[in-house]
Write an enzyme that holds these catalytic residues in place. Structure first.
Site, PDB file in Angstrom:
ATOM      1  N   ASP A 212      18.157  49.377  18.189  1.00  0.00           N
ATOM      2  CA  ASP A 212      17.126  49.952  17.325  1.00  0.00           C
ATOM      3  C   ASP A 212      16.513  48.784  16.558  1.00  0.00           C
ATOM      4  O   ASP A 212      17.087  48.282  15.603  1.00  0.00           O
ATOM      5  CB  ASP A 212      17.767  50.978  16.379  1.00  0.00           C
ATOM      6  CG  ASP A 212      16.802  51.439  15.282  1.00  0.00           C
ATOM      7  OD1 ASP A 212      15.657  50.938  15.228  1.00  0.00           O
ATOM      8  OD2 ASP A 212      17.215  52.289  14.470  1.00  0.00           O
ATOM      9  N   GLN A 215      13.624  47.412  12.275  1.00  0.00           N
ATOM     10  CA  GLN A 215      13.554  46.353  11.266  1.00  0.00           C
ATOM     11  C   GLN A 215      13.667  44.971  11.911  1.00  0.00           C
ATOM     12  O   GLN A 215      13.087  44.009  11.420  1.00  0.00           O
ATOM     13  CB  GLN A 215      14.672  46.507  10.233  1.00  0.00           C
ATOM     14  CG  GLN A 215      14.673  47.822   9.477  1.00  0.00           C
ATOM     15  CD  GLN A 215      13.505  47.978   8.520  1.00  0.00           C
ATOM     16  OE1 GLN A 215      12.881  46.998   8.104  1.00  0.00           O
ATOM     17  NE2 GLN A 215      13.192  49.219   8.169  1.00  0.00           N
TER      18      GLN A 215
HETATM   19  C1  LIG Z   1      12.211  53.130   9.972  1.00  0.00           C
HETATM   20  C2  LIG Z   1      13.397  53.074  10.839  1.00  0.00           C
HETATM   21  C3  LIG Z   1      13.570  53.989  11.869  1.00  0.00           C
HETATM   22  C4  LIG Z   1      12.612  55.121  12.117  1.00  0.00           C
HETATM   23  O1  LIG Z   1      11.302  54.705  12.364  1.00  0.00           O
HETATM   24  P1  LIG Z   1      10.210  55.790  12.780  1.00  0.00           P
HETATM   25  O2  LIG Z   1       8.925  55.043  12.797  1.00  0.00           O
HETATM   26  O3  LIG Z   1      10.245  56.839  11.695  1.00  0.00           O
HETATM   27  O4  LIG Z   1      10.595  56.351  14.085  1.00  0.00           O
HETATM   28  C5  LIG Z   1      14.683  53.864  12.668  1.00  0.00           C
HETATM   29  N1  LIG Z   1      15.565  52.879  12.472  1.00  0.00           N
HETATM   30  C6  LIG Z   1      15.435  51.968  11.493  1.00  0.00           C
HETATM   31  C7  LIG Z   1      16.444  50.879  11.344  1.00  0.00           C
HETATM   32  C8  LIG Z   1      14.350  52.044  10.637  1.00  0.00           C
HETATM   33  O5  LIG Z   1      14.222  51.147   9.657  1.00  0.00           O
END
Ligand SMILES: *Cc1c(COP(=O)(O)O)cnc(C)c1O
Length: 418
Positions: A212, A215
């Site tokens: 993910d 960030q």
């Molecule tokens: C902001 C964030 C998300 C979600 O982002 P979306 O644009 O709402 O899908 C997921 N993981 C992390 C680590 C984030 O900072």
């Protein structure tokens, strides 16, 4: 004159934060008579002029649905869209444009993997490993899959400072582990997870990895060939691009073994009522009219970031993080959450006897935007035993005045509550 010192000065003056700020129109705004101090880039970043202009340009001069028409206008819009895919592929150092799937955000990208990859390759009793510091976007999709097919969700621990405990993570691997799904950078603690090490460890056991990068892509340089993760997902609006666009990078061979997640137009080869065949990735995962204007905006954002240089942005933010940590520690009764060895420009904190929401409201009256709450990471909050924190997060345009305004705001909060 001290040669080393002048070198540092030179490097600093090369990063012209004032010039960068001038590229972001919103930063010139005032609130309640105070200049805007925007410290919530971790939730969504502001947009530079070039992104706004690129999207305006598509709408004004090149707008028609993509991949559909033989006419010039549709071709122009398609060129923007497919050009954006090339820009993303180049920026990530992907082997092929076909490895870039456009989604609506990182949440949609993770759900795509959970539903498509998960349903195809996982069965009851299989395990997905996440960590204690995941965003809800990397928890809930796996829980939905758990409820549907009976997989198990394992949670890798962190220490008090917010470092992922790698040895303990590696001990959790088993023949049932079908995926490790981890955040690159914690949106609460700022921890930069050593994902390369995790990926290598997982690959020793042939376990695929999803990162993910919501960030991570904003604060670090990402090279998907070097990392070698099977999937890397991120969201455009945190990378100075528009909302409504996200990216799932996936290894091509793997993507083509995965079934479609949503069905509709553009993702098919041939449809009859009896049987439909699907196109290869990325098309098979892009059902319906895609966010093509947003993709063009994201490409403009990436070009802009690339021009300034992610290494330069990272070191600017690092310097600010050090400054902010020092200055915040001046405030009586403050507790900072997240003191990992490697941190990005995100600081979460609490202040004795003051609710984070009150802090955010009071500093807002002085033009300072910070986030208060659980930051979509309730299990992490529970682990620390707090209901909420206040969070300041930096972008490439943040400066020391922003930090000073926050610290002044916190001192004002203390006065009110004393
Ligand atoms: C902001 C964030 C998300 C979600 O982002 P979306 O644009 O709402 O899908 C997921 N993981 C992390 C680590 C984030 O900072």
């Amino acid at each position: 004159m001290d040669a080393t010192l002048s070198n540092i000065d030179l490097q600093r003056s090369n990063y012209d934060v004032d010039a960068i700020r001038a590229d972001f129109p919103i930063l010139a705004s005032e609130f309640n008579g105070y200049p805007l101090t925007f410290l919530d880039s971790g939730a969504s970043a502001q947009k530079p002029e070039c992104v706004l202009r690129r999207m305006d340009d598509v709408y004004r001069r090149s707008y028609a649905n993509v991949h559909r028409g033989a006419y010039a206008l549709s071709q122009a819009a398609t060129d923007y869209y497919e050009g954006a895919r090339k820009t993303v592929a180049r920026y990530l150092n992907a082997r092929s444009d076909d490895e870039i799937v456009f989604t609506h955000n990182v949440t949609a990208a993770i759900n795509l993997v959970a539903h498509s990859y998960g349903r195809r390759f996982m069965e009851r009793g299989d395990e997905v490993i996440i960590s204690q510091m995941e965003h809800h976007a990397n928890i809930v999709p796996w829980q939905l899959l758990r409820d549907e097919i009976g997989i198990e969700l394992k949670v890798a621990p962190i220490d008090e400072a917010g470092n992922l405990l790698l040895d303990q993570l590696a001990e959790m691997f088993s023949h049932k582990t079908k995926l490790v799904s981890l955040t690159h950078v914690s949106n609460v603690l700022g921890t930069i997870v050593p994902i390369k090490k995790v990926i290598d460890l997982a690959h020793e056991r042939d376990i695929p990895v999803l990162i993910d990068g919501a960030q991570g892509i904003v604060h670090t340089r990402v090279d998907v060939q070097d990392l070698d993760a099977e999937f890397y997902a991120f969201t455009g609006h945190k990378l100075y691009g528009p909302s409504g666009i996200g990216v799932l990078y996936g290894k091509k061979d793997l993507l083509n073994t995965m079934p479609p997640y949503q069905g509709g137009g553009d993702m098919i080869e041939r449809v009859t009522f009896e049987k439909t065949t699907y196109r290869d990735a990325p098309a098979r995962f892009e059902a319906g009219t895609p966010p093509f204007v947003e993709a063009a905006g994201l490409a403009a954002a990436i070009d802009y970031v690339d021009e300034i240089g992610m290494e330069n942005i990272s070191s600017h933010e690092q310097e600010l993080l050090n400054y902010a940590t020092e200055r915040l520690n001046e405030v009586d009764g403050i507790t900072i959450y997240g003191e990992a060895q490697h941190k990005a420009g995100i600081i979460s904190f609490t202040l004795d006897k003051v609710h984070p929401h009150d802090i955010a409201t009071i500093v807002d009256s002085r033009g300072v935007s910070v986030r208060a709450g659980h930051h979509c990471a309730q299990p992490l909050m529970d682990w620390y035993g707090v209901a909420a924190t206040t969070r300041a997060s930096f972008g490439m345009y943040s400066n020391k005045q922003d930090v000073d305004a926050l610290v002044d705001g916190l001192k004002y909060v203390k006065e009110i509550f004393s």
